[in-house]
Design a protein around this motif. Structure first.
Motif, PDB file in Angstrom:
ATOM      1  N   GLY A  96       0.811  -1.216   0.000  1.00 62.39           N
ATOM      2  CA  GLY A  96       0.000   0.000   0.000  1.00 62.39           C
ATOM      3  C   GLY A  96       0.840   1.260   0.000  1.00 62.39           C
ATOM      4  N   ILE A  97       1.915   1.271   0.776  1.00 59.30           N
ATOM      5  CA  ILE A  97       2.796   2.442   0.853  1.00 59.30           C
ATOM      6  C   ILE A  97       3.487   2.677  -0.484  1.00 59.30           C
ATOM      7  N   PHE A  98       3.956   1.602  -1.123  1.00 57.57           N
ATOM      8  CA  PHE A  98       4.569   1.727  -2.450  1.00 57.57           C
ATOM      9  C   PHE A  98       3.562   2.274  -3.462  1.00 57.57           C
ATOM     10  N   VAL A 146       5.085   2.490 -24.215  1.00 58.61           N
ATOM     11  CA  VAL A 146       4.664   3.844 -23.819  1.00 58.61           C
ATOM     12  C   VAL A 146       3.145   3.949 -23.721  1.00 58.61           C
ATOM     13  N   PRO A 147       2.370   3.602 -24.778  1.00 56.64           N
ATOM     14  CA  PRO A 147       0.909   3.646 -24.617  1.00 56.64           C
ATOM     15  C   PRO A 147       0.398   2.661 -23.565  1.00 56.64           C
ATOM     16  N   LEU A 148       1.074   1.514 -23.408  1.00 59.60           N
ATOM     17  CA  LEU A 148       0.649   0.546 -22.399  1.00 59.60           C
ATOM     18  C   LEU A 148       0.824   1.101 -20.990  1.00 59.60           C
ATOM     19  N   SER A 149       1.869   1.907 -20.782  1.00 66.95           N
ATOM     20  CA  SER A 149       2.083   2.486 -19.451  1.00 66.95           C
ATOM     21  C   SER A 149       0.966   3.454 -19.085  1.00 66.95           C
ATOM     22  N   TRP A 150       0.352   4.086 -20.109  1.00 69.91           N
ATOM     23  CA  TRP A 150      -0.812   4.940 -19.846  1.00 69.91           C
ATOM     24  C   TRP A 150      -2.053   4.085 -19.611  1.00 69.91           C
ATOM     25  N   MET A 151      -2.264   3.071 -20.447  1.00 71.69           N
ATOM     26  CA  MET A 151      -3.438   2.208 -20.278  1.00 71.69           C
ATOM     27  C   MET A 151      -3.412   1.472 -18.941  1.00 71.69           C
ATOM     28  N   GLY A 152      -2.220   1.146 -18.468  1.00 71.42           N
ATOM     29  CA  GLY A 152      -2.086   0.456 -17.197  1.00 71.42           C
ATOM     30  C   GLY A 152      -2.558   1.260 -16.007  1.00 71.42           C
ATOM     31  N   THR A 205      12.128   5.671 -19.150  1.00 75.88           N
ATOM     32  CA  THR A 205      12.114   5.151 -17.779  1.00 75.88           C
ATOM     33  C   THR A 205      10.719   4.815 -17.287  1.00 75.88           C
ATOM     34  N   TRP A 206       9.772   5.716 -17.520  1.00 75.59           N
ATOM     35  CA  TRP A 206       8.428   5.571 -16.977  1.00 75.59           C
ATOM     36  C   TRP A 206       7.738   4.256 -17.340  1.00 75.59           C
ATOM     37  N   PRO A 207       7.786   3.794 -18.602  1.00 76.97           N
ATOM     38  CA  PRO A 207       7.083   2.558 -18.946  1.00 76.97           C
ATOM     39  C   PRO A 207       7.535   1.356 -18.115  1.00 76.97           C
ATOM     40  N   PHE A 208       8.844   1.188 -17.941  1.00 76.66           N
ATOM     41  CA  PHE A 208       9.356   0.055 -17.174  1.00 76.66           C
ATOM     42  C   PHE A 208       9.018   0.199 -15.694  1.00 76.66           C
ATOM     43  N   TYR A 209       9.199   1.394 -15.182  1.00 76.86           N
ATOM     44  CA  TYR A 209       8.919   1.688 -13.776  1.00 76.86           C
ATOM     45  C   TYR A 209       7.460   1.445 -13.435  1.00 76.86           C
ATOM     46  N   SER A 210       6.554   1.931 -14.265  1.00 71.56           N
ATOM     47  CA  SER A 210       5.126   1.832 -13.968  1.00 71.56           C
ATOM     48  C   SER A 210       4.559   0.447 -14.253  1.00 71.56           C
ATOM     49  N   ILE A 268       6.071  -2.649 -14.895  1.00 68.04           N
ATOM     50  CA  ILE A 268       6.650  -3.812 -14.223  1.00 68.04           C
ATOM     51  C   ILE A 268       6.296  -3.854 -12.739  1.00 68.04           C
ATOM     52  N   VAL A 269       6.302  -2.694 -12.084  1.00 70.99           N
ATOM     53  CA  VAL A 269       6.092  -2.683 -10.636  1.00 70.99           C
ATOM     54  C   VAL A 269       4.629  -2.481 -10.265  1.00 70.99           C
ATOM     55  N   PHE A 270       4.002  -1.417 -10.734  1.00 74.64           N
ATOM     56  CA  PHE A 270       2.722  -0.983 -10.182  1.00 74.64           C
ATOM     57  C   PHE A 270       1.501  -1.392 -10.995  1.00 74.64           C
ATOM     58  N   GLU A 271       1.594  -1.306 -12.305  1.00 74.62           N
ATOM     59  CA  GLU A 271       0.406  -1.539 -13.129  1.00 74.62           C
ATOM     60  C   GLU A 271       0.161  -3.014 -13.427  1.00 74.62           C
ATOM     61  N   ALA A 272       1.230  -3.787 -13.556  1.00 74.84           N
ATOM     62  CA  ALA A 272       1.086  -5.226 -13.825  1.00 74.84           C
ATOM     63  C   ALA A 272       1.687  -6.070 -12.713  1.00 74.84           C
ATOM     64  N   GLY A 273       2.851  -5.678 -12.199  1.00 69.98           N
ATOM     65  CA  GLY A 273       3.563  -6.486 -11.215  1.00 69.98           C
ATOM     66  C   GLY A 273       2.791  -6.712  -9.928  1.00 69.98           C
TER      67      GLY A 273
END
Length: 364
Positions: free
Chosen positions: A87-89, A188-194, A334-339, A341-346
């Protein structure tokens, strides 16, 4: 979430669309075209398919834990300690994303509209307006979102007029870039859709939780359609070289409209759509972060922490980037991998897997 605040399916779809679309229409076409060149529209199509998978993952969690926010079912799935950590992350990501949105809109206004005004003015004003919306309650934010739907209708009409200048040959030959760049362009578009994952924070306000699959599918498909039209339009009007060199190619595309020297300067319609959509998008992420902070500290009312969180968002938006070029590079590399891998799908995948393992153990 306050129990009295309820939204229907139509409001939920519009909410998710506005959670994703406004900032994407600003910078997404140029970033995607710079990676996938003339095949960027294929990247948009592939990203839509992948976005549907993330949407299904989120909707599955929401349906398995009806009436609970992301924070609550994370704690139920992983236990109190690990649930709090997740939750904090997630709260950090929401605040960071909100700061990126505030900065992106500040850069747009100070670069394309009012270059003589300091960017800090736009950052502070946008945060104050969004803070007022958050304090007014989520249902107010959702109803105000209907205004954006009307403006988007006008936007589509204006955008359609600009297609008189298109050259379809600029989309050919297909797969000229190579599959590696096309697949890289999907990120890039996937990071927005996520960003649909944020809806899991607001799912308790849905009238019918069982309709969440239809809501997420419809939202992602409509967003994907906008991405496809936006990217294809830029390619067919400017070509990949010119389109990727522009910071805001869709804005420039609409600026070119001139019918009989009478209908022109329609870029201000697009400007109003983006500004109003931007305030709503900031408010959505802002609200989700505030709900998370109140959950973390065990507060029964989120309103006392609205302004403290707003101060953090504004301060971070000032500090995170040196300028628009630096931010666009961050959003591209940077943003696509960061978002994703960790938050939107991970994290959603982790929660889904653990919940499935627990369910099988209980049923065994």
């Amino acid at each position: 979430m306050p129990e009295k605040e309820i939204i229907d399916d139509k409001q939920a779809v519009l909410l998710i669309i506005n959670m994703i679309l406004p900032t994407a229409l600003l910078s997404l076409p140029a970033i995607t075209i710079s990676i996938a060149k003339r095949d960027a529209w294929i990247s948009a199509v592939l990203a839509t398919g992948m976005g549907l998978i993330i949407g299904r993952l989120v909707s599955s969690l929401v349906m398995n834990f009806p009436g609970k926010t992301f924070y609550e079912f994370s704690e139920e799935i992983l236990g109190r300690f690990f649930g709090k950590i997740v939750g904090i992350f997630f709260i950090w990501w929401l605040i960071h994303t909100c700061s990126e949105i505030v900065r992106e809109y500040g850069e747009f206004l100070s670069t394309a509209i009012m270059p003589d005004t300091p960017i800090t003015v736009f950052l502070v004003v946008s945060a104050i307006i969004s803070a007022y919306a958050v304090k007014s309650g989520f249902e107010v934010l959702a109803r105000f979102n209907l205004l954006f739907a009307v403006l988007m209708g006008v936007f589509v009409l204006v955008f359609a007029i600009s297609f008189m200048n298109v050259k379809f040959a600029r989309l050919l030959p297909m797969f000229d870039t190579g599959m590696a760049d096309i697949l890289k362009g999907t990120l890039v578009p996937l990071s927005w859709m996520g960003e649909v994952v944020v809806f899991s924070v607001f799912s308790p306000v849905l009238k019918n939780c069982r309709s969440v699959v239809r809501i997420t599918d419809m939202s992602i498909l409509l967003v994907g359609l906008h991405f496809f039209i936006g990217i294809a339009g830029v390619l067919m009007i400017f070509g990949p070289e010119v389109g990727s060199a522009m910071m805001y190619p869709v804005f420039n595309q609409v600026r070119m409209i001139s019918l009989a020297n009478f209908i022109e300067r329609l870029d201000y319609i697009i400007f109003m759509s983006w500004v109003i959509g931007g305030f709503i998008k900031i408010g959505i992420f802002y609200f989700a972060a505030v709900i998370g902070v109140s959950w973390m500290f065990g507060l029964s009312d989120y309103r006392p922490i609205v302004f403290p969180v707003g101060i953090i968002i504004v301060a971070l938006s000032v500090l995170i980037h040196e300028g628009i070029v630096n931010q666009l590079d961050f959003l591209k590399n940077t943003w696509p991998f960061y978002s994703i891998i960790v938050f939107e799908a991970g994290i959603p995948l982790l929660l889904w897997l653990v919940s499935q393992i627990k369910n099988r153990r209980h049923s065994a």
